[in-house]
Design an enzyme around this catalytic site. Sequence first.
Site, mmCIF file in Angstrom:
data_model
loop_
_atom_site.group_PDB
_atom_site.id
_atom_site.type_symbol
_atom_site.label_atom_id
_atom_site.label_comp_id
_atom_site.label_asym_id
_atom_site.label_seq_id
_atom_site.Cartn_x
_atom_site.Cartn_y
_atom_site.Cartn_z
ATOM 1 N N SER A 1 7.011 39.435 8.459
ATOM 2 C CA SER A 1 7.645 38.553 7.251
ATOM 3 C C SER A 1 6.935 39.481 5.823
ATOM 4 O O SER A 1 6.360 40.488 6.191
ATOM 5 C CB SER A 1 6.313 37.389 7.086
ATOM 6 O OG SER A 1 6.539 36.724 5.863
ATOM 7 N N TYR B 1 -1.459 33.022 8.632
ATOM 8 C CA TYR B 1 -0.172 33.464 8.835
ATOM 9 C C TYR B 1 -0.093 35.003 8.236
ATOM 10 O O TYR B 1 0.184 35.811 8.773
ATOM 11 C CB TYR B 1 0.998 32.711 7.899
ATOM 12 C CG TYR B 1 2.139 32.868 8.056
ATOM 13 C CD1 TYR B 1 2.949 32.534 9.246
ATOM 14 C CD2 TYR B 1 3.010 33.611 7.083
ATOM 15 C CE1 TYR B 1 4.375 32.805 9.272
ATOM 16 C CE2 TYR B 1 4.425 34.144 7.404
ATOM 17 C CZ TYR B 1 5.030 33.465 8.343
ATOM 18 O OH TYR B 1 6.484 33.861 8.515
HETATM 19 P P1 NAD Z 1 11.706 27.898 13.552
HETATM 20 O O1 NAD Z 1 10.712 26.784 13.511
HETATM 21 O O2 NAD Z 1 13.069 27.457 13.317
HETATM 22 O O3 NAD Z 1 11.656 28.652 15.147
HETATM 23 C C1 NAD Z 1 10.505 28.830 15.889
HETATM 24 C C2 NAD Z 1 10.903 28.686 17.290
HETATM 25 O O4 NAD Z 1 9.796 29.175 17.899
HETATM 26 C C3 NAD Z 1 11.200 27.359 17.717
HETATM 27 O O5 NAD Z 1 12.118 27.283 18.683
HETATM 28 C C4 NAD Z 1 9.820 27.031 18.488
HETATM 29 O O6 NAD Z 1 9.869 25.970 19.387
HETATM 30 C C5 NAD Z 1 9.407 28.314 19.046
HETATM 31 N N1 NAD Z 1 8.042 28.520 19.456
HETATM 32 C C6 NAD Z 1 7.033 27.954 18.496
HETATM 33 N N2 NAD Z 1 5.707 27.933 19.243
HETATM 34 C C7 NAD Z 1 6.033 28.577 20.613
HETATM 35 C C8 NAD Z 1 5.243 29.240 21.412
HETATM 36 N N3 NAD Z 1 3.983 28.960 21.776
HETATM 37 N N4 NAD Z 1 6.089 29.782 22.577
HETATM 38 C C9 NAD Z 1 7.396 29.790 22.404
HETATM 39 N N5 NAD Z 1 8.173 29.654 21.872
HETATM 40 C C10 NAD Z 1 7.503 28.861 20.656
HETATM 41 O O7 NAD Z 1 11.149 29.174 12.865
HETATM 42 P P2 NAD Z 1 11.900 30.491 12.121
HETATM 43 O O8 NAD Z 1 11.675 30.304 10.481
HETATM 44 O O9 NAD Z 1 13.318 30.829 12.954
HETATM 45 O O10 NAD Z 1 10.765 31.458 12.584
HETATM 46 C C11 NAD Z 1 10.879 32.495 13.411
HETATM 47 C C12 NAD Z 1 10.075 33.531 13.145
HETATM 48 O O11 NAD Z 1 10.466 34.204 11.983
HETATM 49 C C13 NAD Z 1 8.520 33.229 13.057
HETATM 50 O O12 NAD Z 1 7.592 34.269 13.621
HETATM 51 C C14 NAD Z 1 8.233 33.167 11.594
HETATM 52 O O13 NAD Z 1 6.776 33.510 11.118
HETATM 53 C C15 NAD Z 1 9.060 34.323 11.250
HETATM 54 N N6 NAD Z 1 9.461 34.280 9.755
HETATM 55 C C16 NAD Z 1 10.211 33.098 9.132
HETATM 56 C C17 NAD Z 1 10.553 32.931 7.671
HETATM 57 C C18 NAD Z 1 11.409 31.904 7.222
HETATM 58 O O14 NAD Z 1 11.382 31.940 5.962
HETATM 59 N N7 NAD Z 1 11.767 30.919 7.887
HETATM 60 C C19 NAD Z 1 10.393 34.284 7.045
HETATM 61 C C20 NAD Z 1 9.578 35.257 7.603
HETATM 62 C C21 NAD Z 1 9.172 35.427 8.872
#
Ligand code: NAD
Length: 265
Positions: free
Chosen positions: A147, A160
């Site tokens: 991130s 985080y």
């Molecule tokens: P999201 O909530 O849309 O998807 C996350 C997925 O992870 C879900 O399908 C959930 O079921 C799964 N998950 C959660 N805990 C789990 C576990 N213990 N085992 C297996 N699966 C699990 O979130 P997103 O925004 O797509 O985030 C995905 C990644 O991107 C994360 O690591 C997040 O920190 C990172 N990220 C997101 C953003 C943002 O702005 N959305 C920015 C930077 C980084």
Amino acid sequence: MSLEGKVAIVTGAASGIGKEIAFELARAGAAIAIADLNADGAQAVAAEIAGKGGRALGLAMDVTDEAAVNAGVARVVAELGGVDILVSNAGIQIVNPIEQFAYADWKKMLAIHLDGAFLTTKAVLPHMYGAGADGKSRGGTVIYMGSVHSHLASPLKSAYVTAKHGLLGLSRTLAKEGAKHSVRSHVVCPGFVRTPLVDKQIPEQAKELGISEAEVVSRVMLGNTVDGIFTTVEDVAQTVRFLAEFPSAALTGQSFVVSHGWHMQ
Ligand code: NAD
């Protein structure tokens, strides 16, 4: 089809960023394992890829459960023929000031983001280090979903920020250990992307910071971008694809910020 014949595991791929990465790698020709806590969601993404002519496997996997991770990776190797790409993407967000942050929440955050990255990496490496058809290591690429918070901090996000910084250390160590086996490692670092993870934060941050939800979006999430635009799941997926396709260790141990200028390294 640049990734034809390759096998990719994407964790957290039932939703958001991981889901688009699964689609993008499938479009490049890779067979995809969708590993997620949400088993139905993982099956649905696998069915959609298969419906478009791709090869995909939906897996129920809690990335913090060593036995489940090992069993899932073994199934991928047995059914899809190996593993060449790991995208360790599963993640959640919990926001709170440090003095109110429940220890259980802290441990949960570090378990999903860091233990999950470690366990999935440990499980795939024997298959990447093992011999390919020519007797050399099969090799591979591991991509961690970091991130902008791998590089800087924001209030309310202690766990985080700590976890996302930690991924840089794991990735750089793997880049050094994996080099002799042709395994490369990177951290992709998105800015704010409108997924369920971010939508949940908007009212929570408004309450904690004492500002409106519109101000959370315009000031906190987009204020530092060069164009006032959210990073998209496609922006992130295309970066992952580029790194998975890249042919040499000229790129390894790196972090790639994909944030519309929200953060510049
Ligand atoms: P999201 O909530 O849309 O998807 C996350 C997925 O992870 C879900 O399908 C959930 O079921 C799964 N998950 C959660 N805990 C789990 C576990 N213990 N085992 C297996 N699966 C699990 O979130 P997103 O925004 O797509 O985030 C995905 C990644 O991107 C994360 O690591 C997040 O920190 C990172 N990220 C997101 C953003 C943002 O702005 N959305 C920015 C930077 C980084």
